[in-house]
Scaffold this motif. Structure first.
Motif, PDB file in Angstrom:
ATOM      1  N   ILE A  74     -70.530 -19.658  87.880  1.00 49.51           N
ATOM      2  CA  ILE A  74     -70.852 -18.237  87.718  1.00 49.51           C
ATOM      3  C   ILE A  74     -72.222 -17.923  88.316  1.00 49.51           C
ATOM      4  O   ILE A  74     -72.396 -16.935  89.034  1.00 49.51           O
ATOM      5  N   ARG A  75     -73.208 -18.770  88.022  1.00 48.72           N
ATOM      6  CA  ARG A  75     -74.549 -18.505  88.553  1.00 48.72           C
ATOM      7  C   ARG A  75     -74.567 -18.605  90.078  1.00 48.72           C
ATOM      8  O   ARG A  75     -75.237 -17.803  90.753  1.00 48.72           O
ATOM      9  N   LEU A  76     -73.845 -19.568  90.634  1.00 50.62           N
ATOM     10  CA  LEU A  76     -73.764 -19.684  92.092  1.00 50.62           C
ATOM     11  C   LEU A  76     -73.156 -18.420  92.684  1.00 50.62           C
ATOM     12  O   LEU A  76     -73.659 -17.888  93.690  1.00 50.62           O
ATOM     13  N   GLN A  77     -72.100 -17.917  92.060  1.00 51.16           N
ATOM     14  CA  GLN A  77     -71.475 -16.684  92.541  1.00 51.16           C
ATOM     15  C   GLN A  77     -72.442 -15.516  92.459  1.00 51.16           C
ATOM     16  O   GLN A  77     -72.500 -14.672  93.355  1.00 51.16           O
ATOM     17  N   GLU A  78     -73.241 -15.457  91.400  1.00 48.79           N
ATOM     18  CA  GLU A  78     -74.218 -14.375  91.252  1.00 48.79           C
ATOM     19  C   GLU A  78     -75.271 -14.440  92.355  1.00 48.79           C
ATOM     20  O   GLU A  78     -75.692 -13.403  92.885  1.00 48.79           O
ATOM     21  N   ILE A  79     -75.704 -15.652  92.691  1.00 46.09           N
ATOM     22  CA  ILE A  79     -76.686 -15.786  93.768  1.00 46.09           C
ATOM     23  C   ILE A  79     -76.070 -15.344  95.101  1.00 46.09           C
ATOM     24  O   ILE A  79     -76.731 -14.673  95.908  1.00 46.09           O
ATOM     25  N   TYR A  80     -74.812 -15.694  95.309  1.00 43.37           N
ATOM     26  CA  TYR A  80     -74.131 -15.225  96.527  1.00 43.37           C
ATOM     27  C   TYR A  80     -74.056 -13.696  96.556  1.00 43.37           C
ATOM     28  O   TYR A  80     -74.124 -13.074  97.619  1.00 43.37           O
ATOM     29  N   TYR A  81     -73.884 -13.075  95.383  1.00 43.50           N
ATOM     30  CA  TYR A  81     -73.862 -11.609  95.311  1.00 43.50           C
ATOM     31  C   TYR A  81     -75.204 -11.010  95.749  1.00 43.50           C
ATOM     32  O   TYR A  81     -75.252  -9.896  96.293  1.00 43.50           O
TER      33      TYR A  81
END
Length: 320
Positions: free
Chosen positions: A178-185
């Motif tokens: 989830i955090r990786l996806q947020e950083i990609y966002y």
């Protein structure tokens, strides 16, 4: 019989078997099971609780497409291993999508084989083609109680739950994904100000994972922004000449991130200032639920790195 032709009875038998498979698929789409039959993980039960907490869910346990799309986006659906697991277990079902796919197969089958099919099987398949379901997601838990009663039951189960190693591993993977996806966002927000060359590859992902382990989301955002600004300065002359070689520079942004993380970690520092998340940033419902349940006086976990989120969460729950 002539060579090269199937006998009529053989063809009839083969097609009736195929029709029965279609009917079984249809029943599977509509199938509901008792709560105890699913063997839910800890995180899966929390999501069941969240589904039952939605204001718009009806007693038929249906979430309409508009509400689901918004929920799925908030929960970082593309990286959410728990939602995917619930789909795999068929605890949540997109009946509209599944039924339409089945109907397409049945229609094609009937076009080619209706003359070599029993009347009973033919009528059964036609009835399936006439079925309509709402477009959205169904919670396929067939308990004969109200949503409120089921929610109270699931909530009690969550409170008493003791995590095993599989649950712990799922929490760790969930938080990191989830955090990786947020950083990609956040990266498109950075590049809207400083459009530097980069490539989404293993090198970048490895560095972003490391970033998330050491720094909270706002300090990670600050670091991403600062390094893009520095790289944009390095490439300023090439940009003026419109001669930026994207292939040549595709890993420079990732390498600058890695280099600065190493400097900060070795120096026991973090970026000087946090950077406020975009105004349209949405915090997931599970993030808010866990924060209010376990993280004192916090409404989200943006102010924590992944190691802190995981360790704090696990310190507040019972483990076998």
């Amino acid at each position: 019989f002539k060579k090269g032709y199937l006998c009529v009875n053989c063809e009839l038998k083969k097609n009736n078997k195929k029709a029965k498979d279609f009917i079984d698929d249809y029943k599977n789409i509509l199938q509901e099971k008792a709560f105890s039959e699913f063997d839910f993980s800890y995180l899966e039960m929390i999501y069941i609780f969240l589904f039952l907490s939605l204001d718009t869910i009806g007693e038929e346990r249906f979430i309409n497409k508009k509400v689901w799309d918004s929920f799925y986006e908030e929960e970082r659906g593309g990286a959410n291993i728990v939602l995917q697991s619930l789909f795999d277990k068929r605890a949540i079902i997109d009946k509209h999508k599944d039924l339409n796919n089945l109907k397409e197969q049945i229609s094609l089958f009937l076009q080619e084989n209706s003359s070599t099919l029993s009347n009973e099987q033919y009528d059964s398949l036609v009835r399936i083609l006439q079925v309509r379901v709402q477009n959205g997601i169904y919670l396929a838990i067939g308990e004969d109680v109200s949503n409120y009663e089921l929610k109270i039951f699931v909530g009690g189960f969550i409170d008493m739950f003791k995590l095993n190693m599989v649950d712990i591993q799922q929490i760790e993977n969930f938080v990191k994904n989830i955090r990786l996806q947020e950083i990609y966002y956040l990266i498109p927000e950075v590049f809207s100000k400083f459009p530097v060359p980069y490539e989404k590859n293993l090198n970048l992902e490895t560095n972003l994972i490391q970033l998330s382990e050491y720094f909270d989301l706002e300090h990670s955002y600050s670091l991403l922004f600062y390094q893009a600004k520095l790289l944009a300065g390095d490439l300023f002359i090439e940009k003026i000449k419109d001669e930026i070689d994207h292939e040549k520079h595709k890993n420079k942004y990732s390498n600058k991130i890695a280099s600065y993380i190493k400097y900060l970690v070795d120096s026991n520092k973090k970026p000087n200032y946090p950077k406020k998340l975009p105004d349209n940033w949405q915090f997931s419902q599970i993030e808010q639920f866990i924060s209010l349940s376990f993280f004192d006086n916090q409404h989200n976990w943006a102010g924590m790195n992944t190691k802190e989120i995981i360790s704090t969460w696990l310190s507040k729950v019972a483990i076998k």
